[in-house]
Design a protein around this motif. Structure first.
Motif, short mmCIF file in Angstrom:
data_model
loop_
_atom_site.label_atom_id
_atom_site.label_comp_id
_atom_site.label_asym_id
_atom_site.label_seq_id
_atom_site.Cartn_x
_atom_site.Cartn_y
_atom_site.Cartn_z
N GLY A 136 -16.92 -16.30 118.32
CA GLY A 136 -17.50 -17.38 119.13
C GLY A 136 -16.45 -18.14 119.94
N GLY A 137 -16.70 -19.45 120.07
CA GLY A 137 -15.87 -20.30 120.94
C GLY A 137 -14.38 -20.23 120.62
N ARG A 168 -12.85 -17.03 122.07
CA ARG A 168 -12.79 -17.20 123.53
C ARG A 168 -11.61 -18.12 123.89
NH1 ARG A 168 -17.18 -20.93 124.37
NH2 ARG A 168 -15.57 -22.52 124.17
N LYS A 222 -12.07 -26.25 119.65
CA LYS A 222 -12.58 -27.48 119.04
C LYS A 222 -12.82 -27.27 117.55
CE LYS A 222 -15.28 -28.95 122.94
NZ LYS A 222 -16.24 -27.95 123.19
N ASP A 223 -13.14 -26.04 117.18
CA ASP A 223 -13.37 -25.74 115.78
C ASP A 223 -13.18 -24.24 115.56
OD1 ASP A 223 -15.83 -24.66 116.87
OD2 ASP A 223 -16.60 -26.70 116.77
N ARG A 266 -26.71 -11.25 118.99
CA ARG A 266 -27.57 -12.44 119.13
C ARG A 266 -26.87 -13.58 119.87
NH1 ARG A 266 -25.90 -16.86 116.49
NH2 ARG A 266 -24.39 -16.53 114.83
N ARG A 267 -25.59 -13.41 120.17
CA ARG A 267 -24.83 -14.49 120.80
C ARG A 267 -25.12 -14.59 122.29
NH1 ARG A 267 -21.19 -16.91 117.27
NH2 ARG A 267 -21.46 -15.91 115.24
N ASP A 268 -24.87 -15.78 122.87
CA ASP A 268 -25.36 -16.02 124.22
C ASP A 268 -24.60 -15.29 125.34
OD1 ASP A 268 -23.18 -17.67 123.72
OD2 ASP A 268 -24.20 -19.56 124.16
N ASN A 305 -18.47 -15.24 124.47
CA ASN A 305 -18.67 -15.87 123.16
C ASN A 305 -19.02 -14.83 122.10
OD1 ASN A 305 -18.25 -18.43 124.14
ND2 ASN A 305 -20.42 -18.93 124.35
N ASP A 321 -34.12 -18.60 124.31
CA ASP A 321 -33.63 -19.96 124.10
C ASP A 321 -33.23 -20.51 125.46
OD1 ASP A 321 -32.40 -22.32 123.48
OD2 ASP A 321 -30.85 -21.46 122.19
N ARG A 374 -29.80 -22.07 126.71
CA ARG A 374 -28.68 -21.23 127.16
C ARG A 374 -28.42 -21.38 128.66
NH1 ARG A 374 -30.85 -16.16 123.61
NH2 ARG A 374 -30.12 -16.94 121.59
N ARG A 381 -26.21 -24.18 128.87
CA ARG A 381 -24.93 -23.78 128.28
C ARG A 381 -24.11 -22.96 129.29
NH1 ARG A 381 -23.57 -23.90 122.89
NH2 ARG A 381 -22.62 -21.84 122.97
N ARG A 397 -22.69 -25.42 131.67
CA ARG A 397 -21.68 -26.21 130.96
C ARG A 397 -20.39 -25.41 130.77
NH1 ARG A 397 -19.42 -26.00 125.45
NH2 ARG A 397 -21.46 -25.89 124.49
N LYS A 432 -21.74 -32.81 127.93
CA LYS A 432 -20.57 -31.93 128.05
C LYS A 432 -20.30 -31.57 129.50
CE LYS A 432 -20.63 -30.05 123.39
NZ LYS A 432 -20.92 -28.90 122.51
P1 ATP Z 1 -17.53 -25.38 122.05
O1 ATP Z 1 -16.17 -25.23 122.58
O2 ATP Z 1 -18.34 -26.38 122.77
O3 ATP Z 1 -17.61 -25.52 120.55
P2 ATP Z 1 -18.77 -22.89 121.52
O4 ATP Z 1 -18.92 -21.65 122.33
O5 ATP Z 1 -17.98 -22.80 120.27
O6 ATP Z 1 -18.20 -23.98 122.45
P3 ATP Z 1 -20.90 -23.76 119.87
O7 ATP Z 1 -22.12 -24.53 120.23
O8 ATP Z 1 -19.93 -24.33 118.91
O9 ATP Z 1 -20.21 -23.42 121.24
O10 ATP Z 1 -21.39 -22.35 119.36
C1 ATP Z 1 -20.56 -21.41 118.69
C2 ATP Z 1 -20.96 -20.00 119.05
O11 ATP Z 1 -22.31 -19.77 118.65
C3 ATP Z 1 -20.94 -19.69 120.53
O12 ATP Z 1 -19.67 -19.30 120.97
C4 ATP Z 1 -21.95 -18.58 120.64
O13 ATP Z 1 -21.38 -17.35 120.23
C5 ATP Z 1 -22.98 -18.96 119.61
N1 ATP Z 1 -24.08 -19.79 120.19
C6 ATP Z 1 -24.13 -21.14 120.28
N2 ATP Z 1 -25.28 -21.54 120.82
C7 ATP Z 1 -25.97 -20.42 121.08
C8 ATP Z 1 -27.26 -20.16 121.64
N3 ATP Z 1 -28.03 -21.17 122.06
N4 ATP Z 1 -27.64 -18.89 121.74
C9 ATP Z 1 -26.86 -17.86 121.30
N5 ATP Z 1 -25.66 -18.04 120.80
C10 ATP Z 1 -25.21 -19.30 120.67
#
Ligand code: ATP
Ligand code: MG
Length: 497
Positions: free
Chosen positions: A33-34, A37, A46-47, A122-124, A128, A170, A173, A176, A179, A217
């Motif tokens: 995920g984030g 990336r 951020k986490d 399943r990720r957006d 990510n 969803d 997205r 997102r 953003r 954001k």
């Molecule tokens: P940030 O830097 O804001 O934390 P992030 O990409 O980590 O960005 P999060 O909301 O923490 O965003 O989500 C973590 C991960 O979960 C994303 O990178 C993505 O893979 C997945 N994700 C989050 N929201 C969705 C969504 N609505 N649909 C599908 N996947 C999602």
């Protein structure tokens, strides 16, 4: 699966240890995920998120302190010793498959999976949906099924799978996408963008809280102007803040090169360029929101007018922010500063007493922000920066108005004490004794102790009325001199007269 062994320093030891612990127990664990990336972008995440084929109960058994968070089976591993906020709780979520989203918000049911591929699917967005597996100091494995690394290099934001499907599942997205594109400076890929344009109406099904968080954001990104433009161009904005779009094409008088819409976006962008907070960004975005409604024309002076737009605008701003469920604290501050945003524009009106009244209106704590709003507003008109002398003059006036005046109230003794302790009767003698004491304390601040002042007050009380009055008057004069000196210092500091 690629099997590159990449050395890295950027992934903290704490995170690597969590991965190792899970693997030693016989499970898989990937960063995903984030954070992945951001890792490839060279940004500080951020986490840190980990995904695993272990079930939540397995994860809970492996660490000392955990919190089982939600229906998605996320377990937070709590680190109580670290100073680093990104490591305080690292989340481990089981691989999961998502079923249909009949409400366009939540998957109908969540199924855990044994295969990381399900989880990535399943990720957006492709960027990510990259997973990396660590082994000690090295990255052992990178799973990038959707070309996310390439898209990171090309700065492209693209859905995993068909955008139409993914946005119908969803609708958040869509926000997102915008953003992330303004946060990272990425371009939204053509088909993804077209799909948002086509399906923007679906955003109506999303809860205001989730919309507000993404909107926030976008505002907090380095390019909020572009973000709001994208919301508009895709058709999302009319479902979120239609009030902003009313300003499109609303022209203003000579001082303004832009219509109300462009002016508000430029003001907002200025707040971002200055790195100012959410409150200032919201004020900048909404300060002229009621100009379209209040537009008029003065036949006398032949100019366009917007009488009362700050009053109507503050009410409208309140409605918008309440609808978007912003916090009470934010709402009250933004509404107040929209109400008074005209103050520093009317240069003729600005006197020390006017500044004092404005401090009463907006509160001491907000007066500097009112200046900042003024800077956004001014730069947002496309006019050159404020005359530096005038800006310094405003700063000096605020400092002058805001400081606590010097007074006998600073003494460690007051009139009531005097009456009780040394039995002075109410009357001019009390004031004279206090001012005589104050005179001494202004010269020697170390004398300002209850002990000394009591002792000295008794001595002063021995003096006759006339003598005491002379000392009292001298104290008042000294006080005025010191006041004047302070004001001079402020003006000198700001290089104004
Ligand atoms: P940030 O830097 O804001 O934390 P992030 O990409 O980590 O960005 P999060 O909301 O923490 O965003 O989500 C973590 C991960 O979960 C994303 O990178 C993505 O893979 C997945 N994700 C989050 N929201 C969705 C969504 N609505 N649909 C599908 N996947 C999602
Ligand atoms: Mg995140």
């Amino acid at each position: 699966m690629a099997s590159n062994v990449v050395k890295h320093k950027a992934i903290p030891l704490e995170v690597r240890e969590i991965v190792t612990t899970i693997e030693k127990a016989g499970f898989q664990a990937y960063l995903v995920g984030g954070c992945v990336r951001d890792f490839f972008l060279g940004r500080i995440p951020k986490d840190w998120d980990i995904t695993s084929n272990a079930k939540p109960e397995d994860i809970q058994g492996l660490f000392i302190k955990t919190v089982y968070e939600n229906v998605y089976g996320t377990v937070a591993i709590i680190n109580e010793v670290t100073e680093d906020p990104t490591l305080k709780n690292v989340e481990v979520t089981p691989y999961r498959l998502e079923s249909a989203y009949s409400d366009r918000r939540h998957p109908d049911k969540v199924t855990f999976s044994n295969d990381i591929k399900d989880d990535l699917q399943r990720r957006d967005f492709t960027i990510n949906a990259i997973a990396i597996n660590l082994s000690g100091e090295a990255i052992k494995d990178i799973i990038d099924l959707y070309g996310g690394i390439g898209d990171i290099k090309d700065k492209i934001l693209k859905t995993v799978g068909k955008p139409d499907d993914r946005f119908t599942e969803d609708a958040l997205r869509m926000m997102r996408a915008i953003r992330l594109s303004v946060e990272l400076g990425f371009t939204i890929e053509k088909e993804t963008l077209a799909s948002i344009q086509k399906q923007s109406g679906l955003i109506k099904d999303i809860s205001m809280e989730r919309i507000r968080d993404e909107f926030t954001k976008i505002l907090m990104s380095p390019q909020p102007k572009r973000g709001i433009e994208l919301l508009h161009e895709t058709g999302l904005l009319k479902h979120i803040v239609p009030e902003l779009e009313v300003g499109i094409g609303v022209t203003q008088n000579q001082a303004h090169a832009f219509d109300v819409w462009e002016h508000l976006l430029r003001s907002l962008q200025t707040a971002a360029d200055k790195n100012w907070g959410l409150d200032i960004r919201l004020i900048a975005l909404f300060h002229d929101i009621a100009k379209p409604k209040t537009k008029g024309f003065s036949h006398e002076t032949k100019v366009i007018t917007f009488y009362g737009h700050e009053v109507v605008g503050s009410r409208e701003t309140r409605k918008i922010l309440e609808r978007m469920k912003f916090s009470r604290i934010i709402i009250e501050k933004v509404v107040k500063l929209v109400r008074w945003h005209m103050f520093f524009s009317d240069t003729e009106q600005i006197s020390l007493s006017a500044v004092r009244r404005m401090i009463v209106n907006v509160g001491k704590e907000n007066i500097w922000d009112l200046m900042n709003v003024r800077i956004c507003d001014r730069i947002g008109t496309g006019r050159p920066k404020e005359d530096p002398y005038r800006l310094r003059k405003y700063h000096a006036m605020i400092e002058e108005a805001i400081r606590d005046p010097i007074s006998v109230g600073m003494l460690k003794i007051d009139g009531k004490d005097l009456m009780e302790m040394i039995h002075v009767k109410p009357g001019p003698r009390i004031g004279n004794i206090l001012h005589a004491l104050f005179n001494e304390v202004l010269d020697k601040p170390e004398l300002n102790t209850t002990d000394y002042l009591q002792k000295r007050a008794i001595e002063l009380n021995e003096l006759g009325d006339n003598e005491l009055q002379i000392l009292g008057e001298a104290g008042k004069e000294k006080k005025e001199d010191v006041e004047e000196e302070k004001v001079k210092e402020i003006r000198k500091k700001h290089k104004v007269v």
